[in-house]
Design a protein around this motif. Structure first.
Motif, PDB file in Angstrom:
ATOM      1  N   ILE A  14      11.651 -32.802 -41.547  1.00 54.58           N
ATOM      2  CA  ILE A  14      12.912 -32.506 -42.230  1.00 54.58           C
ATOM      3  C   ILE A  14      12.781 -31.247 -43.086  1.00 54.58           C
ATOM      4  CG2 ILE A  14      14.503 -33.341 -44.015  1.00 54.58           C
ATOM      5  CD1 ILE A  14      14.086 -36.160 -42.863  1.00 54.58           C
ATOM      6  N   VAL A  53      21.463 -32.985 -43.636  1.00 51.76           N
ATOM      7  CA  VAL A  53      20.020 -33.231 -43.582  1.00 51.76           C
ATOM      8  C   VAL A  53      19.573 -33.936 -44.861  1.00 51.76           C
ATOM      9  CG1 VAL A  53      17.746 -32.152 -43.491  1.00 51.76           C
ATOM     10  CG2 VAL A  53      19.570 -31.318 -42.010  1.00 51.76           C
ATOM     11  N   TYR A  56      20.538 -37.620 -44.647  1.00 54.37           N
ATOM     12  CA  TYR A  56      19.622 -38.372 -43.777  1.00 54.37           C
ATOM     13  C   TYR A  56      18.273 -38.583 -44.448  1.00 54.37           C
ATOM     14  CZ  TYR A  56      22.553 -38.622 -39.637  1.00 54.37           C
ATOM     15  OH  TYR A  56      23.549 -38.949 -38.756  1.00 54.37           O
ATOM     16  N   LEU A  85      17.948 -34.501 -35.160  1.00 55.11           N
ATOM     17  CA  LEU A  85      17.999 -33.729 -36.404  1.00 55.11           C
ATOM     18  C   LEU A  85      17.450 -32.320 -36.197  1.00 55.11           C
ATOM     19  CD1 LEU A  85      16.842 -36.328 -39.107  1.00 55.11           C
ATOM     20  CD2 LEU A  85      19.143 -35.412 -38.785  1.00 55.11           C
ATOM     21  N   CYS A 115      22.912 -37.891 -33.985  1.00 54.27           N
ATOM     22  CA  CYS A 115      22.063 -38.181 -35.155  1.00 54.27           C
ATOM     23  C   CYS A 115      22.455 -39.522 -35.755  1.00 54.27           C
ATOM     24  CB  CYS A 115      22.213 -37.077 -36.206  1.00 54.27           C
ATOM     25  SG  CYS A 115      21.425 -35.516 -35.798  1.00 54.27           S
TER      26      CYS A 115
END
Length: 204
Positions: A14, A53, A56, A85, A115
């Motif tokens: 991420i 992002v 998440y 992602l 996603c």
């Protein structure tokens, strides 16, 4: 098996996704504020993707905090989520560079919907791996918010076919919905921690 490596790997991926997105912001050659105006679609798509992002990552962190271990199927479900992602930087750049044209905006919405679906599958695997009365299962419930989000993403994709900017606004609306604090898991974990502390003190 333990969950530490899954958490560390997910956090790393991420972080890389966010880094790739910010590197797509090209610096204008002119040294005045007017030079920034043509970049507004790129910046807006970046802001929305950064928020997604972040959402998440936040939810992923709280969800894993509520579980003790993971299985092989959970590892694959997590990789499935990370795959979709990882495509966010691509569709973000495509959408911004083309000023919210039809195809890029539809692709952006499709990736967001995948996603969301991948995250729901991960939640499902985690709940099934743990007891039905676990903090995670009780906090998630029927996951109505997640299901509604997938529907809205698909609606946004269809709307983008006719009005791309309007479709993009639908995706903004879903992000706003998730920005509203959802403390179900955090609250449930705190309740169970409090009960465990009380029980430990009672034994002394």
């Amino acid at each position: 098996m333990g969950k530490n490596r899954l958490e560390a790997f997910s956090d790393g991926v991420i972080a890389i996704i966010i880094t790739i997105m910010v590197l797509e912001l090209k610096v204008p050659h002119e040294a005045d504020f007017k030079a920034l105006w043509p970049l507004w679609p790129v910046f807006m798509s970046y802001v929305l993707s950064f928020i997604y992002v972040g959402i998440y990552w936040n939810n992923h962190h709280h969800m894993l905090h509520a579980v003790e271990e993971v299985s092989g199927s959970i590892l694959w479900a997590n990789l499935h989520l990370l795959f979709w992602l990882s495509l966010i930087p691509f569709v973000t750049a495509w959408t911004g560079e083309n000023h919210f044209e039809t195809a890029p905006t539809m692709a952006y919405g499709f990736v967001l919907s995948m996603c969301a679906l991948a995250y729901s599958l991960l939640v499902n695997r985690l709940v099934k791996h743990h007891d039905k009365n676990s903090a995670l299962a009780e906090a998630i419930g029927d996951d109505r918010k997640g299901k509604i989000s997938i529907v809205f993403y698909l609606v946004g994709v269809v709307v983008a076919w006719f009005a791309p900017l309007l479709g993009f606004l639908v995706f903004v609306g879903v992000a706003v919905m998730w920005l509203i604090p959802d403390r179900r898991i955090e609250k449930k974990v705190a309740e169970e921690s409090g009960q465990e502390d009380a029980a430990a003190q009672g034994k002394k």
